[in-house]
Scaffold this motif. Structure first.
Motif, PDB file in Angstrom:
ATOM      1  N   THR A 120      -1.293  12.740 -16.954  1.00  2.16           N
ATOM      2  CA  THR A 120      -2.451  12.299 -17.734  1.00  2.16           C
ATOM      3  C   THR A 120      -3.535  13.367 -17.728  1.00  2.16           C
ATOM      4  OG1 THR A 120      -1.966  10.018 -17.118  1.00  2.16           O
ATOM      5  CG2 THR A 120      -4.142  10.432 -18.005  1.00  2.16           C
ATOM      6  N   PHE A 121      -3.755  13.981 -16.576  1.00  7.18           N
ATOM      7  CA  PHE A 121      -4.749  15.047 -16.486  1.00  7.18           C
ATOM      8  C   PHE A 121      -4.340  16.239 -17.359  1.00  7.18           C
ATOM      9  CE2 PHE A 121      -6.623  18.833 -14.530  1.00  7.18           C
ATOM     10  CZ  PHE A 121      -7.965  18.475 -14.584  1.00  7.18           C
ATOM     11  N   ASP A 122      -3.052  16.605 -17.306  1.00  5.46           N
ATOM     12  CA  ASP A 122      -2.567  17.716 -18.135  1.00  5.46           C
ATOM     13  C   ASP A 122      -2.723  17.404 -19.622  1.00  5.46           C
ATOM     14  OD1 ASP A 122      -1.916  19.034 -15.811  1.00  5.46           O
ATOM     15  OD2 ASP A 122       0.237  18.568 -15.930  1.00  5.46           O
ATOM     16  N   ALA A 123      -2.450  16.155 -20.002  1.00 13.85           N
ATOM     17  CA  ALA A 123      -2.607  15.753 -21.406  1.00 13.85           C
ATOM     18  C   ALA A 123      -4.075  15.821 -21.820  1.00 13.85           C
ATOM     19  CB  ALA A 123      -2.051  14.346 -21.618  1.00 13.85           C
ATOM     20  N   PHE A 165     -10.836   6.917 -14.243  1.00 16.71           N
ATOM     21  CA  PHE A 165     -10.921   5.472 -13.999  1.00 16.71           C
ATOM     22  C   PHE A 165      -9.738   5.017 -13.162  1.00 16.71           C
ATOM     23  CE2 PHE A 165     -10.154   1.056 -15.261  1.00 16.71           C
ATOM     24  CZ  PHE A 165     -11.409   0.504 -15.109  1.00 16.71           C
ATOM     25  N   TRP A 166      -8.530   5.450 -13.529  1.00 19.13           N
ATOM     26  CA  TRP A 166      -7.329   5.051 -12.797  1.00 19.13           C
ATOM     27  C   TRP A 166      -7.392   5.564 -11.356  1.00 19.13           C
ATOM     28  CZ3 TRP A 166      -3.652   1.661 -12.858  1.00 19.13           C
ATOM     29  CH2 TRP A 166      -2.565   1.820 -12.016  1.00 19.13           C
ATOM     30  N   LYS A 167      -7.791   6.828 -11.186  1.00 22.54           N
ATOM     31  CA  LYS A 167      -7.850   7.404  -9.837  1.00 22.54           C
ATOM     32  C   LYS A 167      -8.837   6.632  -8.961  1.00 22.54           C
ATOM     33  CE  LYS A 167      -8.686  11.696  -7.366  1.00 22.54           C
ATOM     34  NZ  LYS A 167      -9.123  13.078  -7.456  1.00 22.54           N
ATOM     35  N   THR A 168     -10.005   6.316  -9.505  1.00 22.77           N
ATOM     36  CA  THR A 168     -11.019   5.584  -8.745  1.00 22.77           C
ATOM     37  C   THR A 168     -10.523   4.199  -8.347  1.00 22.77           C
ATOM     38  OG1 THR A 168     -12.795   6.751  -9.879  1.00 22.77           O
ATOM     39  CG2 THR A 168     -13.364   4.649  -8.842  1.00 22.77           C
ATOM     40  N   HIS A 169      -9.941   3.497  -9.310  1.00 23.85           N
ATOM     41  CA  HIS A 169      -9.499   2.131  -9.018  1.00 23.85           C
ATOM     42  C   HIS A 169      -8.255   2.098  -8.136  1.00 23.85           C
ATOM     43  CE1 HIS A 169     -12.508   1.140 -11.943  1.00 23.85           C
ATOM     44  NE2 HIS A 169     -12.407  -0.112 -11.561  1.00 23.85           N
ATOM     45  N   LEU A 170      -7.385   3.071  -8.269  1.00 28.78           N
ATOM     46  CA  LEU A 170      -6.226   3.143  -7.386  1.00 28.78           C
ATOM     47  C   LEU A 170      -6.683   3.368  -5.950  1.00 28.78           C
ATOM     48  CD1 LEU A 170      -3.151   3.224  -7.027  1.00 28.78           C
ATOM     49  CD2 LEU A 170      -3.273   5.692  -7.429  1.00 28.78           C
ATOM     50  N   VAL A 172      -9.115  10.495 -22.691  1.00 31.68           N
ATOM     51  CA  VAL A 172      -7.954  10.485 -21.785  1.00 31.68           C
ATOM     52  C   VAL A 172      -8.389  10.900 -20.379  1.00 31.68           C
ATOM     53  CG1 VAL A 172      -5.679  11.499 -21.330  1.00 31.68           C
ATOM     54  CG2 VAL A 172      -6.298  10.841 -23.658  1.00 31.68           C
ATOM     55  N   LEU A 173      -9.315  11.833 -20.284  1.00 27.87           N
ATOM     56  CA  LEU A 173      -9.828  12.236 -18.973  1.00 27.87           C
ATOM     57  C   LEU A 173     -10.576  11.085 -18.305  1.00 27.87           C
ATOM     58  CD1 LEU A 173     -10.035  14.495 -16.919  1.00 27.87           C
ATOM     59  CD2 LEU A 173     -12.145  15.223 -18.044  1.00 27.87           C
ATOM     60  N   LYS A 174     -11.306  10.305 -19.087  1.00 32.39           N
ATOM     61  CA  LYS A 174     -11.993   9.128 -18.532  1.00 32.39           C
ATOM     62  C   LYS A 174     -10.981   8.117 -18.001  1.00 32.39           C
ATOM     63  CE  LYS A 174     -16.277   9.293 -21.170  1.00 32.39           C
ATOM     64  NZ  LYS A 174     -17.107   8.637 -22.179  1.00 32.39           N
ATOM     65  N   VAL A 175      -9.878   7.923 -18.752  1.00 30.82           N
ATOM     66  CA  VAL A 175      -8.813   7.023 -18.280  1.00 30.82           C
ATOM     67  C   VAL A 175      -8.249   7.548 -16.966  1.00 30.82           C
ATOM     68  CG1 VAL A 175      -6.478   6.180 -18.770  1.00 30.82           C
ATOM     69  CG2 VAL A 175      -8.216   6.150 -20.562  1.00 30.82           C
ATOM     70  N   HIS A 176      -8.014   8.855 -16.894  1.00 33.08           N
ATOM     71  CA  HIS A 176      -7.514   9.478 -15.664  1.00 33.08           C
ATOM     72  C   HIS A 176      -8.450   9.201 -14.487  1.00 33.08           C
ATOM     73  CE1 HIS A 176      -7.765  12.917 -12.872  1.00 33.08           C
ATOM     74  NE2 HIS A 176      -6.454  12.861 -12.897  1.00 33.08           N
ATOM     75  N   ARG A 222       0.829  -1.207   0.000  1.00 33.82           N
ATOM     76  CA  ARG A 222       0.000   0.000   0.000  1.00 33.82           C
ATOM     77  C   ARG A 222       0.859   1.250   0.000  1.00 33.82           C
ATOM     78  NH1 ARG A 222      -2.013   4.069   2.533  1.00 33.82           N
ATOM     79  NH2 ARG A 222      -4.189   4.656   2.309  1.00 33.82           N
ATOM     80  N   ILE A 223       1.911   1.259   0.799  1.00 31.19           N
ATOM     81  CA  ILE A 223       2.808   2.421   0.860  1.00 31.19           C
ATOM     82  C   ILE A 223       3.460   2.651  -0.496  1.00 31.19           C
ATOM     83  CG2 ILE A 223       4.928   3.340   1.895  1.00 31.19           C
ATOM     84  CD1 ILE A 223       2.463   3.406   3.733  1.00 31.19           C
ATOM     85  N   ARG A 224       4.005   1.581  -1.097  1.00 32.73           N
ATOM     86  CA  ARG A 224       4.654   1.712  -2.411  1.00 32.73           C
ATOM     87  C   ARG A 224       3.668   2.149  -3.484  1.00 32.73           C
ATOM     88  NH1 ARG A 224       6.920  -3.528  -3.907  1.00 32.73           N
ATOM     89  NH2 ARG A 224       6.542  -2.773  -5.995  1.00 32.73           N
ATOM     90  N   LEU A 225       2.482   1.533  -3.468  1.00 30.82           N
ATOM     91  CA  LEU A 225       1.486   1.846  -4.488  1.00 30.82           C
ATOM     92  C   LEU A 225       0.968   3.269  -4.349  1.00 30.82           C
ATOM     93  CD1 LEU A 225       0.011   0.634  -6.889  1.00 30.82           C
ATOM     94  CD2 LEU A 225      -1.766  -0.125  -5.330  1.00 30.82           C
ATOM     95  N   SER A 226       0.841   3.759  -3.112  1.00 28.52           N
ATOM     96  CA  SER A 226       0.367   5.135  -2.937  1.00 28.52           C
ATOM     97  C   SER A 226       1.405   6.131  -3.444  1.00 28.52           C
ATOM     98  CB  SER A 226       0.022   5.409  -1.478  1.00 28.52           C
ATOM     99  OG  SER A 226       1.175   5.352  -0.678  1.00 28.52           O
ATOM    100  N   ARG A 227       2.696   5.783  -3.341  1.00 22.94           N
ATOM    101  CA  ARG A 227       3.754   6.657  -3.856  1.00 22.94           C
ATOM    102  C   ARG A 227       3.874   6.561  -5.376  1.00 22.94           C
ATOM    103  NH1 ARG A 227       7.507   4.771   0.120  1.00 22.94           N
ATOM    104  NH2 ARG A 227       8.208   3.387  -1.524  1.00 22.94           N
ATOM    105  N   GLU A 228       3.956   5.335  -5.886  1.00 26.89           N
ATOM    106  CA  GLU A 228       4.295   5.129  -7.290  1.00 26.89           C
ATOM    107  C   GLU A 228       3.076   4.974  -8.199  1.00 26.89           C
ATOM    108  OE1 GLU A 228       7.043   1.872  -7.337  1.00 26.89           O
ATOM    109  OE2 GLU A 228       8.251   2.770  -5.742  1.00 26.89           O
ATOM    110  N   GLY A 229       1.946   4.589  -7.650  1.00 26.91           N
ATOM    111  CA  GLY A 229       0.775   4.358  -8.477  1.00 26.91           C
ATOM    112  C   GLY A 229       0.108   5.618  -8.970  1.00 26.91           C
ATOM    113  N   ASP A 230       0.433   6.728  -8.358  1.00 22.10           N
ATOM    114  CA  ASP A 230      -0.209   7.985  -8.716  1.00 22.10           C
ATOM    115  C   ASP A 230       0.742   8.907  -9.493  1.00 22.10           C
ATOM    116  OD1 ASP A 230      -2.607   9.412  -8.625  1.00 22.10           O
ATOM    117  OD2 ASP A 230      -1.832  10.709  -7.033  1.00 22.10           O
ATOM    118  N   ARG A 231       1.892   8.382  -9.849  1.00 21.07           N
ATOM    119  CA  ARG A 231       2.919   9.205 -10.477  1.00 21.07           C
ATOM    120  C   ARG A 231       2.481   9.765 -11.833  1.00 21.07           C
ATOM    121  NH1 ARG A 231       8.572   6.577 -10.193  1.00 21.07           N
ATOM    122  NH2 ARG A 231       8.216   7.074  -8.021  1.00 21.07           N
TER     123      ARG A 231
END
Length: 142
Positions: A70-73, A94-99, A88-92, A56-65
């Protein structure tokens, strides 16, 4: 063979199959006996809980990198009148929700295993305390 006879035979065969499967008990003959199937010790629970915490610690650091980029793109594509900007915003999103869901699940696993480990230790101490007087009686009866 008539339809009624064939139907009765099929119905009896189906009933025999249903009766052969029992999941709420062990058959009297030929059933398995012996040691329980599930054995967990406190060290295993602690190790799994610790692994979940570290993940969880690693994923919270690296999973949101990649999320901010992606949001800027997505914003740049949308501002440039590209249809793919909303995708691309939907992907952003989706990733945020699932992370977030995954991080919450890992925290739940870690906390639950820590709780289970502590509760098991308390239960063990209580059982040992409850059995101590019986042990003394057994010594006196010998």
């Amino acid at each position: 063979m008539s339809f009624d006879e064939e139907w009765a035979e099929l119905r009896d065969a189906a009933a025999a199959r249903r009766g052969a499967m029992r999941i709420n008990g062990v058959p009297a003959e030929g059933g398995r006996g012996g040691a329980p199937d599930l054995v967990v010790n406190r060290d295993s629970l602690g190790a799994i809980g610790n692994d979940a915490y570290e993940l969880r610690i690693r994923l919270s650091r690296e999973g949101d990198r990649a999320r901010p980029a992606t949001f800027d793109a997505a914003t740049a594509l949308t501002n440039g009148n590209f249809a793919s900007g909303s995708a691309v915003l939907k992907v952003h999103d989706f990733w945020k929700t699932h992370l977030t869901t995954l991080l919450d699940s890992l925290a739940h696993i870690s906390n639950h295993l820590d709780y289970t480990k502590a509760q098991h230790a308390k239960d063990e101490a209580k059982v040992e305390g409850d059995l101590a007087p019986i042990s003394k009686l057994t010594e006196y009866l010998k």
